[in-house]
Motif scaffolding. Structure first.
Motif, PDB file in Angstrom:
ATOM      1  N   TYR A 158       0.805  -1.218   0.000  1.00 42.59           N
ATOM      2  CA  TYR A 158       0.000   0.000   0.000  1.00 42.59           C
ATOM      3  C   TYR A 158       0.841   1.272   0.000  1.00 42.59           C
ATOM      4  CZ  TYR A 158      -4.267  -2.720   0.661  1.00 42.59           C
ATOM      5  OH  TYR A 158      -5.328  -3.584   0.484  1.00 42.59           O
ATOM      6  N   ASP A 159       2.114   1.143  -0.318  1.00 46.69           N
ATOM      7  CA  ASP A 159       2.987   2.299  -0.536  1.00 46.69           C
ATOM      8  C   ASP A 159       3.099   3.192   0.687  1.00 46.69           C
ATOM      9  OD1 ASP A 159       4.758   3.904  -2.004  1.00 46.69           O
ATOM     10  OD2 ASP A 159       3.127   5.187  -2.732  1.00 46.69           O
ATOM     11  N   TYR A 160       3.405   2.568   1.837  1.00 47.07           N
ATOM     12  CA  TYR A 160       3.744   3.358   3.022  1.00 47.07           C
ATOM     13  C   TYR A 160       5.111   4.009   2.812  1.00 47.07           C
ATOM     14  CZ  TYR A 160       0.062   1.331   5.998  1.00 47.07           C
ATOM     15  OH  TYR A 160      -1.135   0.958   6.563  1.00 47.07           O
ATOM     16  N   PRO A 161       5.395   5.069   3.524  1.00 43.54           N
ATOM     17  CA  PRO A 161       6.739   5.650   3.436  1.00 43.54           C
ATOM     18  C   PRO A 161       7.759   4.737   4.108  1.00 43.54           C
ATOM     19  CG  PRO A 161       5.493   6.748   5.153  1.00 43.54           C
ATOM     20  CD  PRO A 161       4.526   5.839   4.450  1.00 43.54           C
ATOM     21  N   ALA A 162       8.995   4.843   3.657  1.00 49.35           N
ATOM     22  CA  ALA A 162      10.076   4.078   4.276  1.00 49.35           C
ATOM     23  C   ALA A 162      10.154   4.399   5.759  1.00 49.35           C
ATOM     24  CB  ALA A 162      11.400   4.389   3.585  1.00 49.35           C
ATOM     25  N   TRP A 163      10.500   3.389   6.559  1.00 49.07           N
ATOM     26  CA  TRP A 163      10.567   3.579   7.998  1.00 49.07           C
ATOM     27  C   TRP A 163      11.652   4.584   8.367  1.00 49.07           C
ATOM     28  CZ3 TRP A 163      14.555   2.950  11.482  1.00 49.07           C
ATOM     29  CH2 TRP A 163      14.206   3.080  12.828  1.00 49.07           C
ATOM     30  N   SER A 164      11.320   5.497   9.269  1.00 47.35           N
ATOM     31  CA  SER A 164      12.266   6.428   9.863  1.00 47.35           C
ATOM     32  C   SER A 164      11.599   7.030  11.088  1.00 47.35           C
ATOM     33  CB  SER A 164      12.658   7.543   8.883  1.00 47.35           C
ATOM     34  OG  SER A 164      11.568   8.451   8.699  1.00 47.35           O
ATOM     35  N   ALA A 165      12.329   7.803  11.856  1.00 48.12           N
ATOM     36  CA  ALA A 165      11.750   8.463  13.023  1.00 48.12           C
ATOM     37  C   ALA A 165      10.694   9.481  12.621  1.00 48.12           C
ATOM     38  CB  ALA A 165      12.849   9.139  13.838  1.00 48.12           C
ATOM     39  N   ALA A 166      10.729   9.930  11.357  1.00 54.97           N
ATOM     40  CA  ALA A 166       9.754  10.907  10.878  1.00 54.97           C
ATOM     41  C   ALA A 166       8.511  10.244  10.292  1.00 54.97           C
ATOM     42  CB  ALA A 166      10.394  11.818   9.830  1.00 54.97           C
ATOM     43  N   THR A 167       8.546   8.919  10.156  1.00 56.01           N
ATOM     44  CA  THR A 167       7.432   8.217   9.513  1.00 56.01           C
ATOM     45  C   THR A 167       7.036   6.981  10.300  1.00 56.01           C
ATOM     46  OG1 THR A 167       9.008   6.992   8.135  1.00 56.01           O
ATOM     47  CG2 THR A 167       8.049   9.009   7.198  1.00 56.01           C
ATOM     48  N   ASP A 168       6.999   7.094  11.621  1.00 60.35           N
ATOM     49  CA  ASP A 168       6.629   5.943  12.438  1.00 60.35           C
ATOM     50  C   ASP A 168       5.475   6.233  13.384  1.00 60.35           C
ATOM     51  OD1 ASP A 168       7.801   7.555  14.348  1.00 60.35           O
ATOM     52  OD2 ASP A 168       9.154   6.004  15.131  1.00 60.35           O
ATOM     53  N   GLY A 169       4.830   7.396  13.238  1.00 59.96           N
ATOM     54  CA  GLY A 169       3.687   7.729  14.079  1.00 59.96           C
ATOM     55  C   GLY A 169       4.029   8.339  15.420  1.00 59.96           C
ATOM     56  N   THR A 170       5.292   8.701  15.629  1.00 63.33           N
ATOM     57  CA  THR A 170       5.696   9.299  16.903  1.00 63.33           C
ATOM     58  C   THR A 170       4.862  10.543  17.211  1.00 63.33           C
ATOM     59  OG1 THR A 170       7.965   8.481  16.761  1.00 63.33           O
ATOM     60  CG2 THR A 170       7.602  10.433  18.097  1.00 63.33           C
ATOM     61  N   GLY A 171       4.407  10.649  18.455  1.00 63.29           N
ATOM     62  CA  GLY A 171       3.635  11.806  18.880  1.00 63.29           C
ATOM     63  C   GLY A 171       2.139  11.654  18.715  1.00 63.29           C
ATOM     64  N   VAL A 172       1.690  10.540  18.104  1.00 60.96           N
ATOM     65  CA  VAL A 172       0.266  10.304  17.887  1.00 60.96           C
ATOM     66  C   VAL A 172      -0.212   9.229  18.858  1.00 60.96           C
ATOM     67  CG1 VAL A 172      -1.494   9.613  16.224  1.00 60.96           C
ATOM     68  CG2 VAL A 172       0.505  10.932  15.463  1.00 60.96           C
ATOM     69  N   SER A 173      -1.343   9.463  19.486  1.00 63.83           N
ATOM     70  CA  SER A 173      -1.897   8.521  20.458  1.00 63.83           C
ATOM     71  C   SER A 173      -3.143   7.849  19.888  1.00 63.83           C
ATOM     72  CB  SER A 173      -2.254   9.240  21.762  1.00 63.83           C
ATOM     73  OG  SER A 173      -1.096   9.717  22.401  1.00 63.83           O
ATOM     74  N   VAL A 174      -3.170   6.529  19.985  1.00 62.84           N
ATOM     75  CA  VAL A 174      -4.260   5.734  19.425  1.00 62.84           C
ATOM     76  C   VAL A 174      -4.898   4.902  20.532  1.00 62.84           C
ATOM     77  CG1 VAL A 174      -4.859   3.883  17.811  1.00 62.84           C
ATOM     78  CG2 VAL A 174      -3.158   5.597  17.162  1.00 62.84           C
ATOM     79  N   ALA A 175      -6.210   4.888  20.573  1.00 66.05           N
ATOM     80  CA  ALA A 175      -6.951   4.007  21.480  1.00 66.05           C
ATOM     81  C   ALA A 175      -7.573   2.882  20.672  1.00 66.05           C
ATOM     82  CB  ALA A 175      -8.037   4.774  22.219  1.00 66.05           C
ATOM     83  N   VAL A 176      -7.394   1.668  21.134  1.00 65.32           N
ATOM     84  CA  VAL A 176      -8.063   0.498  20.568  1.00 65.32           C
ATOM     85  C   VAL A 176      -9.135   0.081  21.566  1.00 65.32           C
ATOM     86  CG1 VAL A 176      -7.791  -1.937  19.946  1.00 65.32           C
ATOM     87  CG2 VAL A 176      -6.068  -0.273  19.232  1.00 65.32           C
ATOM     88  N   LEU A 177     -10.392   0.271  21.215  1.00 59.66           N
ATOM     89  CA  LEU A 177     -11.492  -0.110  22.096  1.00 59.66           C
ATOM     90  C   LEU A 177     -11.916  -1.535  21.774  1.00 59.66           C
ATOM     91  CD1 LEU A 177     -13.572   0.698  24.273  1.00 59.66           C
ATOM     92  CD2 LEU A 177     -15.052   1.493  22.420  1.00 59.66           C
ATOM     93  N   MET A 178     -11.801  -2.424  22.765  1.00 56.98           N
ATOM     94  CA  MET A 178     -12.139  -3.825  22.509  1.00 56.98           C
ATOM     95  C   MET A 178     -12.371  -4.553  23.817  1.00 56.98           C
ATOM     96  SD  MET A 178     -12.898  -6.285  20.619  1.00 56.98           S
ATOM     97  CE  MET A 178     -12.875  -5.231  19.169  1.00 56.98           C
ATOM     98  N   ALA A 179     -13.174  -5.586  23.753  1.00 63.05           N
ATOM     99  CA  ALA A 179     -13.359  -6.458  24.904  1.00 63.05           C
ATOM    100  C   ALA A 179     -12.096  -7.273  25.137  1.00 63.05           C
ATOM    101  CB  ALA A 179     -14.541  -7.400  24.664  1.00 63.05           C
ATOM    102  N   ASP A 180     -11.787  -7.501  26.411  1.00 59.36           N
ATOM    103  CA  ASP A 180     -10.739  -8.419  26.848  1.00 59.36           C
ATOM    104  C   ASP A 180      -9.324  -7.872  26.672  1.00 59.36           C
ATOM    105  OD1 ASP A 180     -12.538 -10.308  27.824  1.00 59.36           O
ATOM    106  OD2 ASP A 180     -12.863 -11.120  25.830  1.00 59.36           O
ATOM    107  N   LEU A 181      -8.343  -8.730  26.909  1.00 59.41           N
ATOM    108  CA  LEU A 181      -6.940  -8.340  27.009  1.00 59.41           C
ATOM    109  C   LEU A 181      -6.085  -9.173  26.066  1.00 59.41           C
ATOM    110  CD1 LEU A 181      -6.743  -8.276  30.922  1.00 59.41           C
ATOM    111  CD2 LEU A 181      -6.995  -6.292  29.410  1.00 59.41           C
ATOM    112  N   ILE A 182      -4.854  -8.705  25.841  1.00 58.51           N
ATOM    113  CA  ILE A 182      -3.915  -9.426  24.988  1.00 58.51           C
ATOM    114  C   ILE A 182      -2.881 -10.132  25.862  1.00 58.51           C
ATOM    115  CG2 ILE A 182      -4.249  -7.742  23.143  1.00 58.51           C
ATOM    116  CD1 ILE A 182      -1.500  -6.590  23.805  1.00 58.51           C
ATOM    117  N   PHE A 183      -2.169 -11.083  25.265  1.00 64.78           N
ATOM    118  CA  PHE A 183      -1.017 -11.679  25.928  1.00 64.78           C
ATOM    119  C   PHE A 183       0.159 -10.723  25.783  1.00 64.78           C
ATOM    120  CE2 PHE A 183      -3.443 -15.565  24.748  1.00 64.78           C
ATOM    121  CZ  PHE A 183      -3.633 -16.054  26.029  1.00 64.78           C
ATOM    122  N   PRO A 184       0.856 -10.427  26.869  1.00 62.00           N
ATOM    123  CA  PRO A 184       1.865  -9.353  26.838  1.00 62.00           C
ATOM    124  C   PRO A 184       3.033  -9.597  25.901  1.00 62.00           C
ATOM    125  CG  PRO A 184       1.937 -10.549  28.922  1.00 62.00           C
ATOM    126  CD  PRO A 184       0.692 -11.001  28.220  1.00 62.00           C
TER     127      PRO A 184
END
Length: 630
Positions: free
Chosen positions: A209-235
């Protein structure tokens, strides 16, 4: 190695791939959702929890404000409100909330908590029945017990002048997760880069899907995401997923972590929502490993817990983007499905929270459902009529106009072993017909269903302003989805009668090292958090200050209109913002309806991430497990 034919209580799509020998551990949970509901009359002493919330005020002014907040030509563009300011202008009248508290307490009910939206209440079934004039039933399904009244609630006379949303006492079925296991016969070997249809790791999707190459400027730093879902994950599963793609070895950085917040007590590890929660977190972080991701864990997918989860999110105002990979039949809230009682006010209660979030700059994203254009059974299923079938319909909360609905289909990529190259080739969206099954656990099978991304025309929400920019096939009603990405096909449950040649899946770590491994997962639950990861990269580009988007659909449809005006699929390469004209059929309409620029499977299309989100100044993510795509 493979674990073969696990017990019926486990994650049992037959066999599934694991990365190491299974250790002694509890059986892993299943994502199956069509378990039988056990219904009985409530005992008078049963303890019942529910909520009483009040609607927003001045909604006409709020809608006008939201239009200005999303209009680039307005002085108020992206001048987001703080929760206190929003509630002061549009929140319920505090005096009305106090009146509700007093009235319910006087009737013997306990006010568990209160806030600016309303109150949480607890009492015996006998007291609740006496208060609202409606006997209660107890429904137990998937280890969750809820109470419901099969007749309209009578609001106490002392509260007759106050409009109320009573949440947690309706017969509307719980929501369900939109992730399913892939047919075990279709699962790949652990090293799965030997097919043009996957299964795909998150790095494969980033190249395709043509994401930008990985770097500190293209990794989502500074953005906060909430995943709303039932139950928990294995750590350990997030690390296992990133370790498989050699993230730390390539970047020198530790695998990203996850924060967990419990709402209403939260869920459990290895619960029915745990596979979904794992998928969601891993898909978001796969696209944006620098983002701050929080799993907002609720105990179940009832309307009550979901509303409480959204309320926490908007009131805390900590999160820029929210993913919701669950859904339910929109028609199930209407009077025709509830013996003449209209419960669409529950949809309005959620819509109020989405509006508040949008005004604060929060973006809500939801999977569009996995039942093609046939999300709901016919009324014969609930009325006891003969031969119930699935009918044209859509999923909620995806159908809410304040939410970005993500559908999609099957991705096909380059395949030239031993190379890991996953360059985009094409997509398709032909659904897979399903054998009859019982969607809500009522003991009756429904025929005519199909697997595929949900989409179609809402029966509740009117056409939003932004959809004027596309030919959606409806001049009056909201249509879904808005955008699409990889979904996949051929589920184990419900069983498919036939599978398409392009059917594919993505890999998700679940219970690695404790009896689980890497699972082939399909559903719009794949596409929704994947798109959230791409949105996080976009918001990162908008700066460390006011980077929120609010309702992303304004931007997505404006971009779609730009490509359409430039020629659609014939637009210049720089304006090929979406992949369009993906062939398919959703059980109701072909891919060409209502147009090649918008349909009910992909919406505006699937994104070319760098082009759609103005990141072409960065090189593209290359072959998986390399420096540009770790």
């Amino acid at each position: 190695m493979r674990l073969s034919m696990l017990s019926a209580a486990c994650l049992c799509a037959g066999s599934f791939v694991v990365s190491q020998s299974a250790l002694s551990a509890p059986a892993l949970a299943t994502t199956q959702t069509d378990t039988k509901a056990i219904v009985a009359a409530a005992s008078p002493q049963d303890v019942v929890d529910f909520g009483v919330y009040l609607p927003l005020r001045h909604t006409d002014k709020l809608e006008a404000l939201l239009a200005r907040l999303h209009d680039p030509n307005s002085p108020q563009y992206h001048q987001w409100l703080r929760p206190a300011d929003f509630l002061a202008q549009f929140g319920p009248n505090p005096a009305d909330i106090e009146a509700v508290k007093s009235a319910l307490a006087a009737r013997g009910l306990t006010i568990v908590s209160s806030n600016a939206h309303g109150v949480r209440v607890r009492g015996s079934a006998a007291t609740v029945t006496q208060t609202f004039g409606a006997p209660l039933e107890k429904v137990t399904q998937q280890s969750h017990t809820r109470f419901q009244a099969h007749q309209a609630l009578q609001i106490p006379g002392e509260l007759a002048g106050i409009e109320l949303y009573v949440v947690g006492l309706s017969p509307v079925p719980d929501h369900h997760v939109n992730a399913h296991m892939r047919d075990n016969a279709q699962l790949p070997s652990t090293d799965n880069r030997y097919s043009a249809t996957g299964s795909y790791w998150f790095t494969d999707l980033k190249q395709a899907y043509d994401y930008p190459a990985w770097s500190a400027a293209t990794d989502g730093t500074g953005v906060s995401v909430a995943v709303l879902m039932a139950d928990l994950i294995f750590p350990g599963d997030v690390k296992a997923m990133f370790d498989h793609e050699n993230f730390t070895a390539i970047t020198g950085k530790a695998a990203p972590g996850v924060t967990t917040v419990l709402v209403d007590g939260g869920g459990v590890q290895n619960g029915y929502g745990s596979v979904e929660a794992s998928l969601d977190v891993q898909q978001v972080l796969g696209g944006a490993p620098g983002a701050n991701v929080t799993l907002v864990s609720i105990p179940n997918l009832s309307n009550l817990s979901i509303i409480d989860g959204y309320q926490y999110i908007v009131d805390s105002n900590k999160y820029d983007i929210v993913n919701s990979s669950f859904g339910g039949c929109e028609l199930s809230y209407t009077a025709a499905y509830n013996s003449g009682t209209d419960y669409t006010y529950l949809l309005r209660a959620k819509h109020d929270l989405f509006l508040q979030g949008n005004a604060q700059g929060i973006t809500f994203v939801a999977s569009s459902g996995d039942s093609s254009g046939l999300e709901c059974p016919s009324t014969a299923y609930v009325d006891g009529g003969a031969a119930p079938v699935f009918v044209p319909s859509v999923s909620t909360p995806a159908a809410d106009p304040a939410v970005t609905a993500v559908g999609g289909g099957n991705l096909v990529t380059a395949s030239a072993p031993p190379s890991l190259n996953s360059k985009y080739v094409r997509e398709s969206a032909y659904n897979d017909p399903e054998a009859p099954y019982d969607p809500w656990g009522r003991g009756v099978n429904v025929s005519g269903g199909a697997w595929g991304a949900g989409g179609g025309v809402s029966a509740v929400f009117s056409r939003p302003l932004y959809q004027i920019l596309a030919n959606t096939g409806s001049s009056n009603w909201r249509t879904v989805p808005d955008v699409g990405m990889q979904v996949g096909g051929c589920p184990v449950s419900p069983a498919t009668l036939s599978c398409g040649t392009d059917d594919s899946s993505v890999m998700t770590a679940y219970g690695v090292g404790i009896g689980g491994g890497f699972l082939g997962i399909i559903g719009t639950s794949v596409a929704s958090p994947e798109f959230v990861g791409a949105l996080a990269l976009f918001e990162q580009q908008l700066g460390s200050g006011n980077h929120r988007l609010g309702n992303a659909n304004y931007y997505l449809y404006l971009s779609g209109a730009l490509q359409t005006q430039a020629g659609g699929i014939q637009a210049p390469a720089a304006l090929q913002l979406y992949h369009r004209n993906n062939p398919g059929y959703d059980g109701v309409a072909p891919d060409s309806f209502p147009s090649y620029n918008y349909n009910y499977v992909y919406g505006n299309g699937s994104p070319d991430v760098r082009k759609l989100f103005h990141m072409t100044q960065y090189p593209a993510a290359g072959v998986p497990q390399t420096a540009t795509n770790p």
